[in-house]
Write an enzyme that holds these catalytic residues in place. Sequence first.
Site, PDB file in Angstrom:
ATOM      1  N   GLU A  96       0.848  -1.188   0.000  1.00 51.16           N
ATOM      2  CA  GLU A  96       0.000   0.000   0.000  1.00 51.16           C
ATOM      3  C   GLU A  96       0.879   1.232   0.000  1.00 51.16           C
ATOM      4  O   GLU A  96       1.673   1.451   0.904  1.00 51.16           O
ATOM      5  CB  GLU A  96      -0.873   0.022   1.252  1.00 51.16           C
ATOM      6  CG  GLU A  96      -1.979  -0.997   1.223  1.00 51.16           C
ATOM      7  CD  GLU A  96      -2.648  -1.078   2.569  1.00 51.16           C
ATOM      8  OE1 GLU A  96      -2.774  -0.038   3.251  1.00 51.16           O
ATOM      9  OE2 GLU A  96      -2.998  -2.199   2.963  1.00 51.16           O
ATOM     10  N   ASP A 109      -5.843   8.297  10.710  1.00 52.24           N
ATOM     11  CA  ASP A 109      -4.519   7.827  11.083  1.00 52.24           C
ATOM     12  C   ASP A 109      -4.047   8.400  12.401  1.00 52.24           C
ATOM     13  O   ASP A 109      -4.414   9.508  12.785  1.00 52.24           O
ATOM     14  CB  ASP A 109      -3.517   8.199   9.986  1.00 52.24           C
ATOM     15  CG  ASP A 109      -3.701   7.328   8.757  1.00 52.24           C
ATOM     16  OD1 ASP A 109      -3.524   6.113   8.892  1.00 52.24           O
ATOM     17  OD2 ASP A 109      -4.059   7.864   7.698  1.00 52.24           O
TER      18      ASP A 109
END
EC number: 4.2.1.20
Lengths: 256, 393
Positions: A45, A56
Amino acid sequence: MNRIKQKLQEDHKLLSIYFTAGFPNIDDTEKIIVDLEKSGVDFIEIGLPFSDPLADGPTIQESSTKALKNGMTTKKLFEQLDGIREKVEIPLIIMGYFNPILQYGVEDFCKKCQSVGIDGLIIPDLPVDVYHEKYQKLFEKYGLINVFLITPQTSDERIKFIDSVSDGFIYMVSSASVTGSTTGFGEETRKYFKRINDLQLKNPQIVGFGIKDSETFDQATEYAKGAIIGSAFIKYVDKNGVSDISSFVQNVKALT
Amino acid sequence: MSYQVDEKGYYGEFGGAYIPEMLYPNVEELRSRYLDIMKEESFQKEFKELLKEYVGRPTPLYYAKRFSEKYGTKVYLKREDLCHTGAHKVNNTIGQILMAQKLGKNRIIAETGAGQHGVATATVCALMGMECIVYMGEIDIDRQAPNVARMKMLGAKVVPAKSGSRTLKDATNEAIRDWINNPVDTHYIIGSVVGPHPYPDMVARFQSVISEEIKVQLKEKEGKEDPDYVVACVGGGSNAAGAYYHYLDNPEVGIIAVEAAGKGVDSGESAATSALGKMGIIHGSKTLLMQTGDGQITEPYSISAGLDYPGVGPMHANLFTSGRGEFISITDEDAMKAGLELAKLEGIIPAIETSHALAIFETRKFEKDDIVVVNLSGRGDKDLNTYIEYFSL
């Protein structure tokens, strides 16, 4: 056949690694991808950095801030990826927030992804219903698999809807958290893994969030097809640079 | 065509809920229940009672005689500065704390820039005996020490946002992350008409008491409910949404939105989102926002911390692009002058946010018989240091 789908058919647990493009240095992208493939990682990724990455935790946010300071942009990333398919076969997924993609132009973005050899996308803030209504046909036109997240709070009904819209794998978030914030998996999390397994979804599941070493990898893949490591890898390259990526990967794969 | 939110949570093409799946259960729970809860008799009764007895509503609609004479038009000031805690923000936090109770939540989180919304949230949490965590940019904590102290006195925990630019947008990111990490027991009280649907609509409804009162009060004073213009400053846009709310679909009433030009719209230090923004996604909402060509959200600037937000609520984005609203931007300098002028002419020291709205009369001319309502969103006590430094008082 899409490289992700092909990979998912292999008869072993899959290890995916996330890295933030442009971190630790602007030009590390190609080396990281090539070395991850050599080290035996199953897919990658590539994080397209964003100024405000809501889903995040601090590790990935800081790496994104640094990457943007280093000069990473969507255009720059595509330049770096141009020609990558002459060097690697590994499935590549871009993980990024929706706003930079919207500004690039969703169709142009998809087209560019196809031309450099990207196989799929993970866009955490593009909800499944909006995707289904507005963008699914476009993604499919350019051969891109779109990956959705589910969490322990996602209802069975919604998981089934997500499964029906997905055509690759489902990204199973291990706990109610942002990235990089858990320490091992408890009983509760294992029950959740089992619950999802028992739903018999058509798409295999890859677990993300909270995986950092071989132990957590094994726990995560007890029921799932594979697992994704992000923050732990970012911490590793932040500390050690990108010269010896394989020791990080070997360490994770030690027990598998 | 209506300028209210549609069934899917959009104002024209703006709005929606662009949120990570981790937030979906929380936002969906709120979306599916907020209208029903707000309609409940017990909710309405408690909300109205608190607004009356605790906040001090209705706030006066004051005819500013000397100010009107100076500018040759009829100016009314809607005195939200007289609300408990000093600004309109508390209308929303009262509504949302009651909402949180109905949803069975016992932990409250909020973001704050200058600290006004943080104080309003800490206030209602103290009132209800609920745990309160306020996220605030590390830089803002230094700049707004008195409000940090107020929140602490009120029992809130103030957590510094240390990521990114360490201001309001990062405090919002941190609050959203907290909500992701605490999906079951926590309600997030957003302070403006921003964020994913249903927040813009819910906050606008709680603030709509402002225009509800204006209608009644203007009828008493002028014999008609509708002014010719309603003027309000817009950062995220909650006081403006409240002041416009009952006039949105009445074309006879002009809507004027005043943004912060900072040091000038083209100076690179500005918060004039309608002039500088492009459509994009910020904090879960599709709206106009200030960003780079690459889609990275940029840091705005204004002397007023309450207008220092890189986006604008989706309702306002739609008012701008549809042409329903007239958007004016005012520099730091003109705003500061207007604040001082109101103090001298009317004996009211406004918040610097509000001063932006007052500054338009220098350039935007109105007819002698026009009735112009300015929403006086907050009082200037919190800005005293800025006024002192600026004018060497």
